[in-house]
Design a protein around this motif. Sequence first.
Motif, PDB file in Angstrom:
ATOM      1  N   PRO A  47      -3.699 -29.953  32.239  1.00  0.00           N
ATOM      2  CA  PRO A  47      -3.091 -29.357  33.434  1.00  0.00           C
ATOM      3  C   PRO A  47      -4.174 -28.823  34.369  1.00  0.00           C
ATOM      4  O   PRO A  47      -5.173 -28.265  33.932  1.00  0.00           O
ATOM      5  CB  PRO A  47      -2.249 -28.208  32.860  1.00  0.00           C
ATOM      6  N   THR A  48      -3.983 -29.020  35.654  1.00  0.00           N
ATOM      7  CA  THR A  48      -4.931 -28.517  36.628  1.00  0.00           C
ATOM      8  C   THR A  48      -4.627 -27.044  36.869  1.00  0.00           C
ATOM      9  O   THR A  48      -3.639 -26.708  37.498  1.00  0.00           O
ATOM     10  CB  THR A  48      -4.825 -29.296  37.955  1.00  0.00           C
ATOM     11  N   ASP A  49      -5.472 -26.158  36.354  1.00  0.00           N
ATOM     12  CA  ASP A  49      -5.213 -24.724  36.493  1.00  0.00           C
ATOM     13  C   ASP A  49      -6.094 -24.117  37.561  1.00  0.00           C
ATOM     14  O   ASP A  49      -6.878 -24.802  38.227  1.00  0.00           O
ATOM     15  CB  ASP A  49      -5.392 -23.994  35.152  1.00  0.00           C
ATOM     16  N   ALA A  50      -5.981 -22.819  37.729  1.00  0.00           N
ATOM     17  CA  ALA A  50      -6.699 -22.129  38.798  1.00  0.00           C
ATOM     18  C   ALA A  50      -8.204 -22.198  38.603  1.00  0.00           C
ATOM     19  O   ALA A  50      -8.951 -22.278  39.578  1.00  0.00           O
ATOM     20  CB  ALA A  50      -6.236 -20.677  38.870  1.00  0.00           C
ATOM     21  N   VAL A  51      -8.685 -22.181  37.345  1.00  0.00           N
ATOM     22  CA  VAL A  51     -10.118 -22.238  37.090  1.00  0.00           C
ATOM     23  C   VAL A  51     -10.690 -23.559  37.573  1.00  0.00           C
ATOM     24  O   VAL A  51     -11.753 -23.612  38.213  1.00  0.00           O
ATOM     25  CB  VAL A  51     -10.425 -22.039  35.595  1.00  0.00           C
ATOM     26  N   VAL A  52      -9.991 -24.655  37.269  1.00  0.00           N
ATOM     27  CA  VAL A  52     -10.449 -25.968  37.719  1.00  0.00           C
ATOM     28  C   VAL A  52     -10.524 -26.015  39.234  1.00  0.00           C
ATOM     29  O   VAL A  52     -11.514 -26.459  39.819  1.00  0.00           O
ATOM     30  CB  VAL A  52      -9.526 -27.085  37.192  1.00  0.00           C
ATOM     31  N   GLU A  53      -9.479 -25.534  39.886  1.00  0.00           N
ATOM     32  CA  GLU A  53      -9.457 -25.581  41.339  1.00  0.00           C
ATOM     33  C   GLU A  53     -10.559 -24.721  41.954  1.00  0.00           C
ATOM     34  O   GLU A  53     -11.198 -25.119  42.925  1.00  0.00           O
ATOM     35  CB  GLU A  53      -8.082 -25.132  41.857  1.00  0.00           C
ATOM     36  N   ARG A  54     -10.810 -23.540  41.393  1.00  0.00           N
ATOM     37  CA  ARG A  54     -11.873 -22.691  41.911  1.00  0.00           C
ATOM     38  C   ARG A  54     -13.233 -23.346  41.716  1.00  0.00           C
ATOM     39  O   ARG A  54     -14.106 -23.285  42.577  1.00  0.00           O
ATOM     40  CB  ARG A  54     -11.856 -21.317  41.219  1.00  0.00           C
ATOM     41  N   LEU A  55     -13.401 -23.982  40.554  1.00  0.00           N
ATOM     42  CA  LEU A  55     -14.681 -24.617  40.257  1.00  0.00           C
ATOM     43  C   LEU A  55     -14.925 -25.803  41.177  1.00  0.00           C
ATOM     44  O   LEU A  55     -16.018 -25.975  41.718  1.00  0.00           O
ATOM     45  CB  LEU A  55     -14.715 -25.063  38.796  1.00  0.00           C
ATOM     46  N   VAL A  56     -13.914 -26.630  41.373  1.00  0.00           N
ATOM     47  CA  VAL A  56     -14.042 -27.776  42.270  1.00  0.00           C
ATOM     48  C   VAL A  56     -14.316 -27.309  43.691  1.00  0.00           C
ATOM     49  O   VAL A  56     -15.153 -27.872  44.409  1.00  0.00           O
ATOM     50  CB  VAL A  56     -12.784 -28.664  42.208  1.00  0.00           C
TER      51      VAL A  56
END
Length: 209
Positions: A47-56
Amino acid sequence: MTARHPRPVRRPAEQLDQLLPATDPAETSRIAHATASALLARVRQDPTDAVVERLVSFTGEHGIDTIAELWSHAPARTLPGALWRLYLLQLMIHEDPASAALLYERGRVAGLSPDVVVAGVPAPAAPEELVTLIDTILRGLFRGDLAIALERAAAFCRVQAAGAVAIADDHDPTEPERASALTTKALRLSTYAHDLATCAWLWRRDALT
């Protein structure tokens, strides 16, 4: 034991510290693995979570350099270790594209690498293509087969190593110091190739962590 590889100049890391703070070596190692996994979350179909989105978002705005520093001490045959070696390859091509193209072409023409003649081996990416492939991976936007991507990067390294050996042979009679430097580079590229190929093998077995 894999030789320690040279690292690029450090960039300021205040923004990364705010994003993913680390206080000790164990925490730094944990974050190295976490960031590597987050960038490949789409490949793993997590699942694409907030950590992934912040990192990207962070890598898109500030680049991968600071995060890559977290991977520099990771063992070679781990996910952050694999990303560190991809990052170094990208950096090598960016810093001297003419030499990268020369080594690649000389290795391809010399045919000293099995990657240019053995059927079934993933085709090595040319320098420009490899940069694009690595950039997609390091930005967290890669959706392909990571094992194939790692194998192509490994094949690129083997072709470049073959090119370095061929050019070293040319210069050995008249420029032994340059020949020695090229031989050393060939060894380093061969080591990258072996590490990346092993990482591809581990990824296919869901054992690259």
